[in-house]
Design a protein around this motif. Structure first.
Motif, PDB file in Angstrom:
ATOM      1  N   LEU A  70      30.429 -15.539 -22.738  1.00 40.70           N
ATOM      2  CA  LEU A  70      29.861 -15.725 -22.419  1.00 40.70           C
ATOM      3  C   LEU A  70      29.650 -14.173 -21.705  1.00 40.70           C
ATOM      4  O   LEU A  70      29.953 -13.249 -21.928  1.00 40.70           O
ATOM      5  CB  LEU A  70      29.798 -16.252 -20.408  1.00 40.70           C
ATOM      6  N   ALA A  71      27.950 -13.373 -21.781  1.00 35.91           N
ATOM      7  CA  ALA A  71      27.762 -12.868 -21.835  1.00 35.91           C
ATOM      8  C   ALA A  71      27.519 -11.670 -20.185  1.00 35.91           C
ATOM      9  O   ALA A  71      27.858 -12.256 -19.381  1.00 35.91           O
ATOM     10  CB  ALA A  71      26.182 -12.040 -22.400  1.00 35.91           C
ATOM     11  N   GLU A  72      27.905 -10.405 -20.324  1.00 36.45           N
ATOM     12  CA  GLU A  72      27.552  -9.517 -19.316  1.00 36.45           C
ATOM     13  C   GLU A  72      25.953  -9.920 -18.744  1.00 36.45           C
ATOM     14  O   GLU A  72      25.370  -9.619 -19.725  1.00 36.45           O
ATOM     15  CB  GLU A  72      27.996  -8.401 -19.014  1.00 36.45           C
ATOM     16  N   MET A  73      25.718 -10.432 -17.408  1.00 34.51           N
ATOM     17  CA  MET A  73      24.946 -10.394 -17.311  1.00 34.51           C
ATOM     18  C   MET A  73      23.451  -9.109 -16.643  1.00 34.51           C
ATOM     19  O   MET A  73      24.656  -8.483 -15.508  1.00 34.51           O
ATOM     20  CB  MET A  73      24.434 -11.527 -15.854  1.00 34.51           C
ATOM     21  N   PRO A  74      22.474  -8.780 -16.506  1.00 32.21           N
ATOM     22  CA  PRO A  74      22.289  -7.659 -16.064  1.00 32.21           C
ATOM     23  C   PRO A  74      21.633  -7.459 -15.205  1.00 32.21           C
ATOM     24  O   PRO A  74      21.129  -6.386 -14.879  1.00 32.21           O
ATOM     25  CB  PRO A  74      20.855  -7.622 -17.866  1.00 32.21           C
ATOM     26  N   THR A  75      21.324  -7.741 -14.133  1.00 32.74           N
ATOM     27  CA  THR A  75      20.936  -8.448 -13.081  1.00 32.74           C
ATOM     28  C   THR A  75      21.631  -9.220 -12.262  1.00 32.74           C
ATOM     29  O   THR A  75      22.466 -10.245 -12.282  1.00 32.74           O
ATOM     30  CB  THR A  75      19.101  -8.965 -13.387  1.00 32.74           C
ATOM     31  N   PRO A  76      21.319  -8.146 -10.912  1.00 29.88           N
ATOM     32  CA  PRO A  76      22.050  -9.443  -9.687  1.00 29.88           C
ATOM     33  C   PRO A  76      21.898 -10.798  -9.667  1.00 29.88           C
ATOM     34  O   PRO A  76      22.554 -11.872  -9.356  1.00 29.88           O
ATOM     35  CB  PRO A  76      21.818  -8.542  -8.788  1.00 29.88           C
ATOM     36  N   PHE A  77      20.092 -11.534  -9.788  1.00 30.02           N
ATOM     37  CA  PHE A  77      20.176 -12.990 -10.136  1.00 30.02           C
ATOM     38  C   PHE A  77      21.285 -13.828 -11.214  1.00 30.02           C
ATOM     39  O   PHE A  77      21.258 -14.472 -10.531  1.00 30.02           O
ATOM     40  CB  PHE A  77      18.590 -12.463 -10.185  1.00 30.02           C
ATOM     41  N   ALA A  78      21.419 -13.313 -12.022  1.00 31.83           N
ATOM     42  CA  ALA A  78      21.543 -13.886 -13.597  1.00 31.83           C
ATOM     43  C   ALA A  78      23.461 -13.516 -13.072  1.00 31.83           C
ATOM     44  O   ALA A  78      23.572 -14.311 -13.040  1.00 31.83           O
ATOM     45  CB  ALA A  78      21.444 -13.092 -14.524  1.00 31.83           C
ATOM     46  N   GLN A  79      23.421 -12.714 -12.795  1.00 35.68           N
ATOM     47  CA  GLN A  79      25.069 -12.688 -11.804  1.00 35.68           C
ATOM     48  C   GLN A  79      25.124 -13.440 -11.036  1.00 35.68           C
ATOM     49  O   GLN A  79      26.482 -14.604 -10.949  1.00 35.68           O
ATOM     50  CB  GLN A  79      25.962 -11.700 -11.921  1.00 35.68           C
TER      51      GLN A  79
END
Length: 113
Positions: A70-79
């Motif tokens: 899994l990629a590190e999510m760039p935004t709080p929304f994606a996280q």
């Protein structure tokens, strides 16, 4: 908004959701995904390319095989979305079967590369 729509569109196919659920537990080789999902390498690779292009996964080459996580999510929304998916996907009967199939495969598999 277009990026967000594409991010959600990546979740619209069952194989991609199953791949994401498997990757919640860590990096996997394409050979692992092929064995668990019972799909050919070309199909797995196509779905992984879609997930990579929409920011869900990252890949690295080791020998002839690719490994994905899994990629590190760039935004709080994606996280937050990944956290929710992680919690709920793990509860699904199909996901539990995939986890069991992965464990069975790992007990018998030879190294991929």
């Amino acid at each position: 908004m277009r990026t967000t729509a594409q991010f959600f569109k990546a979740l619209s196919e069952e194989p991609r959701l199953r791949i994401l659920a498997l990757l919640l537990n860590g990096e996997l080789c394409v050979c692992d995904l092929m064995a668990v999902l019972q799909l050919p390498q070309s199909t797995i690779s196509r779905h992984l390319a879609y997930l990579r292009n929409t920011g869900w996964v990252k890949g690295r080459r080791r020998g002839v095989w690719m490994y994905y996580r899994l990629a590190e999510m760039p935004t709080p929304f994606a996280q937050e979305l990944v956290a929710l998916l992680g919690k709920r996907l793990r509860e699904l009967p199909d996901t539990l079967q995939d986890y069991a199939a992965l464990e069975a495969f790992r007990r018998t598999k030879k190294p991929c590369a």
